[in-house]
Scaffold this active site. Structure first.
Site, mmCIF file in Angstrom:
data_model
loop_
_atom_site.group_PDB
_atom_site.id
_atom_site.type_symbol
_atom_site.label_atom_id
_atom_site.label_comp_id
_atom_site.label_asym_id
_atom_site.label_seq_id
_atom_site.Cartn_x
_atom_site.Cartn_y
_atom_site.Cartn_z
ATOM 1 N N ARG A 79 29.447 40.775 34.974
ATOM 2 C CA ARG A 79 28.852 41.918 34.607
ATOM 3 C C ARG A 79 28.125 42.282 35.742
ATOM 4 O O ARG A 79 27.137 43.157 35.579
ATOM 5 C CB ARG A 79 28.059 41.723 33.313
ATOM 6 N N LYS A 114 28.320 53.671 46.252
ATOM 7 C CA LYS A 114 29.421 54.135 45.576
ATOM 8 C C LYS A 114 30.630 53.012 45.930
ATOM 9 O O LYS A 114 30.623 52.803 47.125
ATOM 10 C CB LYS A 114 29.919 55.483 45.981
ATOM 11 N N GLU A 168 32.161 62.191 60.062
ATOM 12 C CA GLU A 168 31.207 61.867 58.932
ATOM 13 C C GLU A 168 29.873 61.987 59.766
ATOM 14 O O GLU A 168 28.769 62.543 59.174
ATOM 15 C CB GLU A 168 31.181 60.466 58.281
ATOM 16 N N LYS A 204 21.541 59.949 54.930
ATOM 17 C CA LYS A 204 22.021 59.460 53.630
ATOM 18 C C LYS A 204 21.050 58.801 52.915
ATOM 19 O O LYS A 204 20.925 58.836 51.577
ATOM 20 C CB LYS A 204 23.502 58.714 54.025
ATOM 21 N N GLU A 248 24.315 61.257 42.104
ATOM 22 C CA GLU A 248 24.824 62.422 42.400
ATOM 23 C C GLU A 248 24.708 63.456 41.197
ATOM 24 O O GLU A 248 25.929 64.074 40.765
ATOM 25 C CB GLU A 248 26.375 62.391 42.718
ATOM 26 N N ARG A 286 23.179 65.102 46.214
ATOM 27 C CA ARG A 286 23.841 64.050 46.974
ATOM 28 C C ARG A 286 25.200 64.743 47.064
ATOM 29 O O ARG A 286 26.042 64.470 47.949
ATOM 30 C CB ARG A 286 24.100 62.976 45.959
ATOM 31 N N ASN A 308 29.573 65.968 50.373
ATOM 32 C CA ASN A 308 30.800 66.272 50.582
ATOM 33 C C ASN A 308 31.173 67.564 51.083
ATOM 34 O O ASN A 308 32.181 68.153 50.853
ATOM 35 C CB ASN A 308 31.127 66.398 48.912
ATOM 36 N N HIS A 367 34.815 68.198 52.055
ATOM 37 C CA HIS A 367 35.575 66.917 51.572
ATOM 38 C C HIS A 367 36.357 67.648 50.510
ATOM 39 O O HIS A 367 37.618 67.104 50.298
ATOM 40 C CB HIS A 367 34.795 66.111 50.776
ATOM 41 N N HIS A 384 40.233 66.847 50.975
ATOM 42 C CA HIS A 384 40.968 66.013 50.130
ATOM 43 C C HIS A 384 42.420 66.733 49.645
ATOM 44 O O HIS A 384 43.370 66.017 49.417
ATOM 45 C CB HIS A 384 40.157 66.068 48.479
ATOM 46 N N HIS A 438 41.047 59.839 56.704
ATOM 47 C CA HIS A 438 40.133 60.762 55.885
ATOM 48 C C HIS A 438 38.939 61.597 56.757
ATOM 49 O O HIS A 438 38.922 62.756 56.500
ATOM 50 C CB HIS A 438 39.252 59.725 54.963
HETATM 51 P P1 NAD Z 1 39.487 51.218 56.455
HETATM 52 O O1 NAD Z 1 38.450 50.400 55.790
HETATM 53 O O2 NAD Z 1 40.645 51.418 56.081
HETATM 54 O O3 NAD Z 1 39.396 50.890 58.187
HETATM 55 C C1 NAD Z 1 40.249 51.397 59.104
HETATM 56 C C2 NAD Z 1 40.899 50.574 59.900
HETATM 57 O O4 NAD Z 1 40.070 49.989 60.756
HETATM 58 C C3 NAD Z 1 41.568 49.458 58.873
HETATM 59 O O5 NAD Z 1 43.026 49.186 59.681
HETATM 60 C C4 NAD Z 1 40.783 48.334 59.331
HETATM 61 O O6 NAD Z 1 41.395 46.856 59.103
HETATM 62 C C5 NAD Z 1 40.420 48.469 60.635
HETATM 63 N N1 NAD Z 1 39.155 48.054 61.254
HETATM 64 C C6 NAD Z 1 37.969 47.630 60.492
HETATM 65 N N2 NAD Z 1 37.064 47.098 61.296
HETATM 66 C C7 NAD Z 1 37.683 46.916 62.476
HETATM 67 C C8 NAD Z 1 37.093 46.564 64.049
HETATM 68 N N3 NAD Z 1 35.765 46.315 63.725
HETATM 69 N N4 NAD Z 1 37.988 46.358 64.619
HETATM 70 C C9 NAD Z 1 39.367 46.676 64.605
HETATM 71 N N5 NAD Z 1 39.684 47.150 63.578
HETATM 72 C C10 NAD Z 1 38.930 47.407 62.326
HETATM 73 O O7 NAD Z 1 38.898 52.843 56.594
HETATM 74 P P2 NAD Z 1 37.182 53.443 56.681
HETATM 75 O O8 NAD Z 1 37.417 54.673 57.679
HETATM 76 O O9 NAD Z 1 36.544 52.397 57.067
HETATM 77 O O10 NAD Z 1 37.001 53.495 55.260
HETATM 78 C C11 NAD Z 1 37.821 54.458 54.598
HETATM 79 C C12 NAD Z 1 37.500 54.122 53.084
HETATM 80 O O11 NAD Z 1 36.096 54.313 52.670
HETATM 81 C C13 NAD Z 1 38.304 55.032 51.964
HETATM 82 O O12 NAD Z 1 39.075 54.405 50.991
HETATM 83 C C14 NAD Z 1 37.167 55.976 51.295
HETATM 84 O O13 NAD Z 1 37.542 56.360 50.050
HETATM 85 C C15 NAD Z 1 35.982 55.111 51.416
HETATM 86 N N6 NAD Z 1 34.819 55.848 51.697
HETATM 87 C C16 NAD Z 1 33.729 55.359 50.737
HETATM 88 C C17 NAD Z 1 32.647 56.117 50.463
HETATM 89 C C18 NAD Z 1 31.651 55.667 49.559
HETATM 90 O O14 NAD Z 1 30.589 56.167 49.685
HETATM 91 N N7 NAD Z 1 31.897 54.380 49.042
HETATM 92 C C19 NAD Z 1 32.399 57.037 51.367
HETATM 93 C C20 NAD Z 1 33.401 57.535 52.463
HETATM 94 C C21 NAD Z 1 34.590 56.662 52.301
HETATM 95 N N1 GLY Z 2 30.266 59.565 50.471
HETATM 96 C C1 GLY Z 2 29.655 60.521 49.721
HETATM 97 C C2 GLY Z 2 28.503 60.010 49.004
HETATM 98 O O1 GLY Z 2 28.047 58.641 49.312
HETATM 99 O O2 GLY Z 2 28.068 60.298 48.297
#
Ligand code: NAD
Ligand code: GLY
Length: 359
Positions: free
Chosen positions: A119, A141, A183, A225, A235, A239, A243, A246, A250, A263
């Protein structure tokens, strides 16, 4: 090193931004119990895992690791369960810490695991992509994908601390760096015209991986942010501005299939569509629209998407999480550098903006 705080009362936490940060010193005050589970993936672990294991073991903690396969397609319930298996097999208690070492996929999964395990246990973010440093590691998030929708299962789980080390971006593929810059540009377009001018001055150096300028971009993005999250953690209002681009993005990602476009690439073209609609509505000028396209192009990001049938594009947009009472809401630019969330837009003009920015 620069430090920012996300001001959430007694859940306030710091974001440390710099190069060659010392995890032993910086993480020490934030690891409460004796057990730390580091979650990473098969790409990041060989590069950086040992550095963190050594630093945390030197704090007299028990460290266990859970290494997941790399990719958005593994951000699912089955692989989330591997984190729970690792925590249970290691005999971890309610005062343990889960540390995410990786990009947004790892951060979202490890964060959700930490919210659900017993939990809720402690959580630390060590984001290693630009996108995760400027966006996903801040704000709490977390979650996983469901076959019927992206990020549909999750929780708000704020970390204890975020450690954003620019030296780890040296190994990031250029395409991933550009996706993170989408971003970064988003923060400028939605609320900081001075930051847009700064990006216009430095974009080529950022694309080339200049660590000092990247640290400044991460700082300015996270400051933006952090302020929004402090005002509207769950949100309920403001917040949603984060997006920008987005909803269109999407639709592009969903149509092309996740993984085809990153993305950040889809968000980049989505921001062009949002700017185009804002221009058609008379809110921003043609010059502002061109300025938006130019900064996105200079980050090596796409400003048009492949041809997508309009009915399919609109159907994907209708699945957006911002749909309220069946009504689509869009983030548009009232002025360049000032976004609003609105349901008052002309559907005809929106369709024109989508079609105008396809190949
Ligand atoms: P990712 O986590 O898939 O990383 C991209 C690639 O880079 C992967 O292949 C990873 O292994 C590689 N990588 C990571 N760090 C590295 C490094 N230092 N050197 C070499 N390779 C490296 O993608 P991302 O763009 O970081 O994140 C995308 C994800 O984030 C999506 O799932 C999206 O939904 C999520 N997201 C979440 C929020 C949130 O607020 N929680 C906001 C935006 C995106
Ligand atoms: N990536 C959008 C948010 O964190 O609200």
């Amino acid at each position: 090193m620069q430090t920012l705080h996300v001001e959430l009362g007694d859940r306030r936490y710091p974001i440390f931004i710099g190069s060659d940060l010392n995890p032993q010193a910086l993480l020490k005050p934030y690891i409460k119990g004796r057990q730390v589970m580091i979650v990473s993936n098969t790409t990041v672990a060989p590069l950086y895992l040992q550095h963190y294991v050594t630093a945390i073991e030197a704090l007299d903690k028990t460290v266990a690791t859970c290494i997941l396969p790399d990719g958005e397609k593994f951000k699912d319930i089955e692989h989330l369960n591997l984190i729970f298996n690792a925590l249970l097999e290691a005999g971890f208690n309610r005062d343990c810490t889960v540390l995410a070492l990786g990009g947004g996929v790892i951060g979202d999964m490890a964060g959700f695991a930490s919210a659900a395990f017993q939990r809720g246990v402690y959580f630390i973010q060590v984001p290693t992509t630009l996108l995760s440093q400027v966006d996903s590691s801040v704000g709490g998030k977390t979650g996983i994908n469901h076959p019927l929708g992206k990020n549909m299962i999750g929780a708000f789980q704020q970390p204890q601390v975020v450690l954003a080390d620019m030296s780890q971006l040296k190994t990031l593929p250029p395409r991933e760096l550009s996706a993170g810059l989408a971003e970064v540009i988003k923060y400028a377009l939605l609320g900081d015209i001075e930051f847009l001018a700064w990006l216009e001055t430095h974009m080529e150096q950022l694309v080339a991986g200049d660590a000092t300028l990247l640290a400044e971009a991460v700082y300015r993005s996270c400051a933006h942010k952090a302020r929004i999250v402090a005002n509207d953690e769950k949100e309920q209002g403001e917040r949603a501005l984060l997006n920008l681009g987005h909803t269109f993005g999407h639709a592009i990602e969903s149509y092309l299939g996740y993984g085809e476009w990153l993305h950040g690439e889809a968000v980049a073209t989505g921001m062009v569509m949002a700017a185009d609609l804002s221009q058609r509505m008379g809110w921003i000028s043609l010059d502002d629209l061109e300025r938006t396209k130019k900064i996105i192009s200079r980050a090596n990001l796409p400003i048009v998407c492949p041809k997508i049938p309009l009915d399919e594009f609109l159907a994907f947009m209708a699945h957006d999480k911002k749909v309220l009472n069946g009504q689509l809401r869009l983030v548009l630019m009232q002025q360049l550098g000032q976004a609003v969330i609105t349901k008052e837009f002309d559907v005809e003009l929106m369709q024109q903006a989508i079609l105008a920015n396809q190949e």
